[in-house]
Enzyme design. Structure first.
Site, PDB file in Angstrom:
ATOM      1  N   GLU A  34     -10.010 -13.869  -3.495  1.00 40.13           N
ATOM      2  CA  GLU A  34     -10.797 -13.373  -2.356  1.00 40.13           C
ATOM      3  C   GLU A  34     -10.991 -14.479  -1.327  1.00 40.13           C
ATOM      4  O   GLU A  34     -10.984 -15.660  -1.676  1.00 40.13           O
ATOM      5  CB  GLU A  34     -12.210 -12.985  -2.829  1.00 40.13           C
ATOM      6  CG  GLU A  34     -12.272 -11.815  -3.758  1.00 40.13           C
ATOM      7  CD  GLU A  34     -13.712 -11.498  -4.143  1.00 40.13           C
ATOM      8  OE1 GLU A  34     -14.112 -10.347  -3.957  1.00 40.13           O
ATOM      9  OE2 GLU A  34     -14.432 -12.393  -4.634  1.00 40.13           O
ATOM     10  N   ASP A  78     -17.388 -10.821  -2.988  1.00 39.77           N
ATOM     11  CA  ASP A  78     -18.211  -9.827  -3.690  1.00 39.77           C
ATOM     12  C   ASP A  78     -17.750  -9.612  -5.128  1.00 39.77           C
ATOM     13  O   ASP A  78     -18.576  -9.422  -6.025  1.00 39.77           O
ATOM     14  CB  ASP A  78     -18.213  -8.500  -2.933  1.00 39.77           C
ATOM     15  CG  ASP A  78     -16.828  -7.913  -2.821  1.00 39.77           C
ATOM     16  OD1 ASP A  78     -16.039  -8.435  -2.011  1.00 39.77           O
ATOM     17  OD2 ASP A  78     -16.516  -6.957  -3.556  1.00 39.77           O
ATOM     18  N   GLY A  82     -16.042 -13.631   1.497  1.00 35.60           N
ATOM     19  CA  GLY A  82     -16.106 -12.235   1.045  1.00 35.60           C
ATOM     20  C   GLY A  82     -15.939 -12.136  -0.456  1.00 35.60           C
ATOM     21  O   GLY A  82     -15.138 -11.343  -0.954  1.00 35.60           O
ATOM     22  N   SER A 142      -8.056   1.361   9.291  1.00 38.01           N
ATOM     23  CA  SER A 142      -7.422   0.876  10.508  1.00 38.01           C
ATOM     24  C   SER A 142      -6.242   0.003  10.116  1.00 38.01           C
ATOM     25  O   SER A 142      -5.559  -0.553  10.944  1.00 38.01           O
ATOM     26  CB  SER A 142      -8.421   0.087  11.343  1.00 38.01           C
ATOM     27  OG  SER A 142      -9.032  -0.873  10.519  1.00 38.01           O
ATOM     28  N   LYS A 187       0.802  -1.225   0.000  1.00 37.39           N
ATOM     29  CA  LYS A 187       0.000   0.000   0.000  1.00 37.39           C
ATOM     30  C   LYS A 187       0.834   1.274   0.000  1.00 37.39           C
ATOM     31  O   LYS A 187       0.345   2.339  -0.366  1.00 37.39           O
ATOM     32  CB  LYS A 187      -0.979   0.013   1.176  1.00 37.39           C
ATOM     33  CG  LYS A 187      -2.127  -0.963   0.960  1.00 37.39           C
ATOM     34  CD  LYS A 187      -3.454  -0.335   1.288  1.00 37.39           C
ATOM     35  CE  LYS A 187      -4.611  -1.226   0.907  1.00 37.39           C
ATOM     36  NZ  LYS A 187      -4.515  -2.591   1.452  1.00 37.39           N
ATOM     37  N   SER A 234       1.060  -9.831  -0.510  1.00 34.77           N
ATOM     38  CA  SER A 234       0.732  -8.402  -0.424  1.00 34.77           C
ATOM     39  C   SER A 234       1.207  -7.713   0.852  1.00 34.77           C
ATOM     40  O   SER A 234       1.376  -6.494   0.862  1.00 34.77           O
ATOM     41  CB  SER A 234      -0.779  -8.215  -0.591  1.00 34.77           C
ATOM     42  OG  SER A 234      -1.471  -9.047   0.308  1.00 34.77           O
TER      43      SER A 234
HETATM   44  C1  LIG Z   1      -5.229  -3.583   1.164  1.00 30.64           C
HETATM   45  C2  LIG Z   1      -4.640  -4.937   1.124  1.00 30.64           C
HETATM   46  C3  LIG Z   1      -5.080  -5.907   0.202  1.00 30.64           C
HETATM   47  C4  LIG Z   1      -6.211  -5.655  -0.770  1.00 30.64           C
HETATM   48  O1  LIG Z   1      -5.867  -4.649  -1.702  1.00 30.64           O
HETATM   49  P1  LIG Z   1      -6.984  -3.959  -2.612  1.00 30.64           P
HETATM   50  O2  LIG Z   1      -6.238  -2.974  -3.417  1.00 30.64           O
HETATM   51  O3  LIG Z   1      -7.981  -3.328  -1.676  1.00 30.64           O
HETATM   52  O4  LIG Z   1      -7.621  -5.031  -3.417  1.00 30.64           O
HETATM   53  C5  LIG Z   1      -4.445  -7.137   0.179  1.00 30.64           C
HETATM   54  N1  LIG Z   1      -3.449  -7.423   1.048  1.00 30.64           N
HETATM   55  C6  LIG Z   1      -3.003  -6.527   1.948  1.00 30.64           C
HETATM   56  C7  LIG Z   1      -1.903  -6.922   2.838  1.00 30.64           C
HETATM   57  C8  LIG Z   1      -3.580  -5.250   2.013  1.00 30.64           C
HETATM   58  O5  LIG Z   1      -3.138  -4.370   2.914  1.00 30.64           O
END
Ligand SMILES: *Cc1c(COP(=O)(O)O)cnc(C)c1O
Length: 319
Positions: free
Chosen positions: A204, A210, A208, A78, A53, A304
């Site tokens: 997903e 969606d 969840g 959060s 992010k 991620s």
């Molecule tokens: C925010 C986040 C996601 C999901 O990302 P999106 O862009 O909302 O699809 C996945 N893994 C982690 C660790 C995140 O912080």
């Protein structure tokens, strides 16, 4: 609505150069042997703030014109987006307000304060965070930085997949954790430019799903707040901008169960010696579920993030 393009990803990459980490791509010979495939893990758990992010948050702030920078930015989260915006704001000298539930873990609040942001707490049961954010925007002229529904955020997130393709070359398939779809949308832009034959999947939690429902019904489906340990993917709906990109570039969506996330969290800790948060395990769990269907293929997985408190981590390892 103006959709971002691969040009925007390239611009984001130039803004992030020397500021975001170029995260490592790791592989496991054991994992490869089980599937008969070559799997490349792009490790965004090693990114600044511990998740991808930072890429989108920094790019969105760096793209603001000077007068908007001066007035500052506001974000509600959060989770990882809060820290991404707080750190990016600190690096760029932009005032930041982060709106957090008063029940957020103390460590998360402390981390956000540590980056010099102002934290505004709200009561999850009686107050609406979007309304509070809009009040700040209205009263102060601050700019709201959304976690995924924003072209510059999406372009920034796209630099993760860009780096993966730059490092390992073309892939047959790429698996990406999917919440609101910012990371997946960005990955689609990079895949289409750098590995056009690569099939890209968003992953997903089963409870969840969606986005899966939205693709099936050809419209954005809103679901009740889902329950899953994948706390970064509990969004109730895609945004119009991410839905359009996911449709346009023909991403697939698959789901996995919490038990499968735990299995992968253990695999990462034991075999690969890395800490991955449950949401970060979505892609690997989906690949694991494919089993021998991926035989002979070159497969990318975006890990991620790695932000998980140690008590929860140890409980999941022991469960
Ligand atoms: C925010 C986040 C996601 C999901 O990302 P999106 O862009 O909302 O699809 C996945 N893994 C982690 C660790 C995140 O912080």
């Amino acid at each position: 609505m103006k959709l971002p393009s691969y040009e925007d990803v390239l611009l984001a990459a130039s803004r992030l150069r020397g500021i975001a980490h170029t995260t490592p791509v790791l592989s496991s010979s054991w994992f490869n042997a089980q599937l008969g495939a070559q799997v490349f893990f792009k490790c965004e758990n090693f990114q600044r703030i511990g998740a991808f992010k930072f890429r989108g948050g920094y790019n969105a702030l760096a793209a603001l014109p000077p007068e908007q920078r001066q007035r500052g930015v506001v974000a509600f989260s959060s989770g990882n987006h809060a820290q991404a915006v707080a750190l990016a704001a600190q690096l760029l000298g932009i005032p930041a307000v982060i709106i957090m539930p008063n029940t957020a873990p103390a460590t998360k609040k402390a981390a956000t304060l540590g980056y010099g942001a102002k934290v505004v707490e709200y009561d999850r049961l009686t107050e609406d965070r979007e309304q509070i954010a809009q009040q700040w925007v209205h009263n102060t002229g601050m700019t709201l930085i959304p976690p995924f529904a924003d072209a510059q955020v999406i372009a920034g997130q796209g630099t993760a997949a860009k780096e993966l393709f730059d490092e390992v070359g073309g892939l047959d398939e790429l698996y990406v954790p999917l919440g609101g779809g910012g990371l997946l949308s960005g990955a689609l832009l990079s895949a289409q430019a750098l590995s056009p034959d690569c099939r890209v999947y968003g992953v997903e939690p089963e409870t969840g799903n969606d986005a899966q429902q939205s693709l099936a019904q050809n419209k954005i489906v809103h679901i009740e707040p889902p329950r899953s340990i994948a706390d970064g993917a509990l969004t109730q709906a895609l945004a119009p901008i991410t839905f359009q990109l996911i449709q346009r570039y023909g991403a697939g969506v698959v789901t996995v169960q919490d038990a499968e996330l735990i299995q992968m969290l253990r695999f990462f800790a034991q075999r690969m010696k890395i800490v991955v948060e449950p949401t970060g395990c979505l892609g690997a769990a989906a690949v694991w579920n494919q089993g021998k269907q991926l035989q002979g293929k070159r497969v990318g997985v975006i890990i991620s993030g790695g932000n998980i408190d140690l008590t929860t981590f140890s409980q999941l390892l022991a469960s």
